[in-house]
Design an enzyme around this catalytic site. Sequence first.
Site, PDB file in Angstrom:
ATOM      1  N   LYS A  10       0.850  -1.206   0.000  1.00 34.41           N
ATOM      2  CA  LYS A  10       0.000   0.000   0.000  1.00 34.41           C
ATOM      3  C   LYS A  10       0.876   1.242   0.000  1.00 34.41           C
ATOM      4  O   LYS A  10       2.053   1.193   0.384  1.00 34.41           O
ATOM      5  CB  LYS A  10      -0.930   0.016   1.220  1.00 34.41           C
ATOM      6  CG  LYS A  10      -0.236  -0.014   2.598  1.00 34.41           C
ATOM      7  CD  LYS A  10       0.241   1.318   3.117  1.00 34.41           C
ATOM      8  CE  LYS A  10       0.986   1.189   4.441  1.00 34.41           C
ATOM      9  NZ  LYS A  10       1.695   2.380   4.876  1.00 34.41           N
ATOM     10  N   PRO A  43       9.670  -4.693  -0.301  1.00 37.75           N
ATOM     11  CA  PRO A  43      10.780  -4.466   0.633  1.00 37.75           C
ATOM     12  C   PRO A  43      10.280  -4.269   2.065  1.00 37.75           C
ATOM     13  O   PRO A  43       9.234  -3.666   2.283  1.00 37.75           O
ATOM     14  CB  PRO A  43      11.433  -3.182   0.104  1.00 37.75           C
ATOM     15  CG  PRO A  43      10.998  -3.084  -1.312  1.00 37.75           C
ATOM     16  CD  PRO A  43       9.637  -3.701  -1.374  1.00 37.75           C
ATOM     17  N   GLY A  66       7.615   1.176   4.689  1.00 40.99           N
ATOM     18  CA  GLY A  66       6.375   1.958   4.783  1.00 40.99           C
ATOM     19  C   GLY A  66       5.341   1.515   3.766  1.00 40.99           C
ATOM     20  O   GLY A  66       4.323   2.178   3.561  1.00 40.99           O
ATOM     21  N   LEU A  67       5.583   0.360   3.132  1.00 41.16           N
ATOM     22  CA  LEU A  67       4.659  -0.131   2.098  1.00 41.16           C
ATOM     23  C   LEU A  67       3.729  -1.216   2.626  1.00 41.16           C
ATOM     24  O   LEU A  67       2.949  -1.790   1.865  1.00 41.16           O
ATOM     25  CB  LEU A  67       5.450  -0.677   0.899  1.00 41.16           C
ATOM     26  CG  LEU A  67       6.271   0.360   0.130  1.00 41.16           C
ATOM     27  CD1 LEU A  67       7.169  -0.315  -0.904  1.00 41.16           C
ATOM     28  CD2 LEU A  67       5.357   1.368  -0.565  1.00 41.16           C
ATOM     29  N   GLY A  80       4.210  -4.325   3.784  1.00 40.06           N
ATOM     30  CA  GLY A  80       4.410  -5.682   3.263  1.00 40.06           C
ATOM     31  C   GLY A  80       3.942  -6.766   4.227  1.00 40.06           C
ATOM     32  O   GLY A  80       3.205  -7.675   3.849  1.00 40.06           O
ATOM     33  N   GLY A  81       4.349  -6.660   5.493  1.00 41.35           N
ATOM     34  CA  GLY A  81       3.965  -7.659   6.495  1.00 41.35           C
ATOM     35  C   GLY A  81       2.451  -7.655   6.702  1.00 41.35           C
ATOM     36  O   GLY A  81       1.823  -8.723   6.826  1.00 41.35           O
ATOM     37  N   SER A  82       1.856  -6.475   6.710  1.00 39.57           N
ATOM     38  CA  SER A  82       0.403  -6.371   6.895  1.00 39.57           C
ATOM     39  C   SER A  82      -0.326  -6.959   5.691  1.00 39.57           C
ATOM     40  O   SER A  82      -1.387  -7.577   5.833  1.00 39.57           O
ATOM     41  CB  SER A  82      -0.026  -4.904   7.040  1.00 39.57           C
ATOM     42  OG  SER A  82       0.716  -4.280   8.050  1.00 39.57           O
ATOM     43  N   ALA A  83       0.233  -6.765   4.508  1.00 41.70           N
ATOM     44  CA  ALA A  83      -0.380  -7.315   3.290  1.00 41.70           C
ATOM     45  C   ALA A  83      -0.384  -8.837   3.355  1.00 41.70           C
ATOM     46  O   ALA A  83      -1.388  -9.489   3.021  1.00 41.70           O
ATOM     47  CB  ALA A  83       0.396  -6.850   2.065  1.00 41.70           C
ATOM     48  N   ASP A 118      -1.702  -1.244  10.572  1.00 42.83           N
ATOM     49  CA  ASP A 118      -1.991  -1.151   9.132  1.00 42.83           C
ATOM     50  C   ASP A 118      -2.831  -2.323   8.626  1.00 42.83           C
ATOM     51  O   ASP A 118      -3.293  -2.293   7.494  1.00 42.83           O
ATOM     52  CB  ASP A 118      -0.677  -1.175   8.328  1.00 42.83           C
ATOM     53  CG  ASP A 118      -0.004   0.178   8.296  1.00 42.83           C
ATOM     54  OD1 ASP A 118      -0.711   1.198   8.439  1.00 42.83           O
ATOM     55  OD2 ASP A 118       1.229   0.215   8.113  1.00 42.83           O
TER      56      ASP A 118
END
Length: 287
Positions: free
Chosen positions: A6, A94, A98-99, A101-104, A136
Amino acid sequence: MEARAKINLTLEVFDRRADGYHDLRSLVVPISLADEVILRPAKEVTLRVTEAVSGVADQIGPTADNLAVKAAQLMRRVSGRTDGVAIDLVKRIPIGSGLGGGSADAAAVLHGLNDFWHLDISDEELANLSMELGSDVPAQTLGGLTLMEGRGERVTRESMPGLVLHLVLAFPGEFVSTAKVYANVIPQLTNGGQIVDNMRRALLGGDAEAVAAALYNGLSSAAEALCPAITRARAALRTAGALGVSMSGSGSCVFGLARDAADAQRVAKNLAGIGLTAFPVHTCPVM
Ligand code: C5P
């Protein structure tokens, strides 16, 4: 199954709460950069990580701390099931950028097990359950263009036609600690909702230039004070021709808006020419 990263189109930070977290208001949208999550029946919850982008998997912490594993354990608890799941994670997003990734990955496991175990839990209910995994996770579980409030526990899907934005992600090559960024932030005093309204209008108008002008991240100054490489990456995106530049979450990834897919390719190529890692991506505003 795809687990999409995100970006935060807007991110306002308000006062620090009694629980130590800051109240936020943020418009979050999934992007085309995604990890892949494969689930298989198993007796226990297990995790195997492979990397599609070199170096990403090396930064993954212990299995017990992995959000995808915690998501599977949460679904096991909620459903009362005693079997597990083998999670195969192909990492492209990565870590620490702040993207989300773990939450996705966690959101993908929640949806995957909801289907796989025929639990029939609604997206809203899954998002509510997911708050215990991280701030997130609810927004990424709900999916699509989402307004996130509170610490992240209040999420609302935006009911507007989805403008697909083309953008370029640029990685400064250094990481910043989320806790340190929040510790340095100067919270916003006014809470009038103008920043989100400006962005909604720009998205409705379908104009990338107006969206570029409405980008906002209240954590930028704090993150840039800790990590000057972010300021350099922002400047490089501007020089490479981005319409507007902002940071995602607490950084360190920055993104620049482009006019269209060809423009995003051109900006990314300009950045690669000066040695910055950059990917052209697009938003996925609708579930
Ligand atoms: O969400 P996460 O646990 O990664 O956040 C790390 C730290 O960042 C928190 O412990 C808190 O100090 C700070 N934080 C905050 N307000 C938020 C999110 C994070 O103050 N909404």
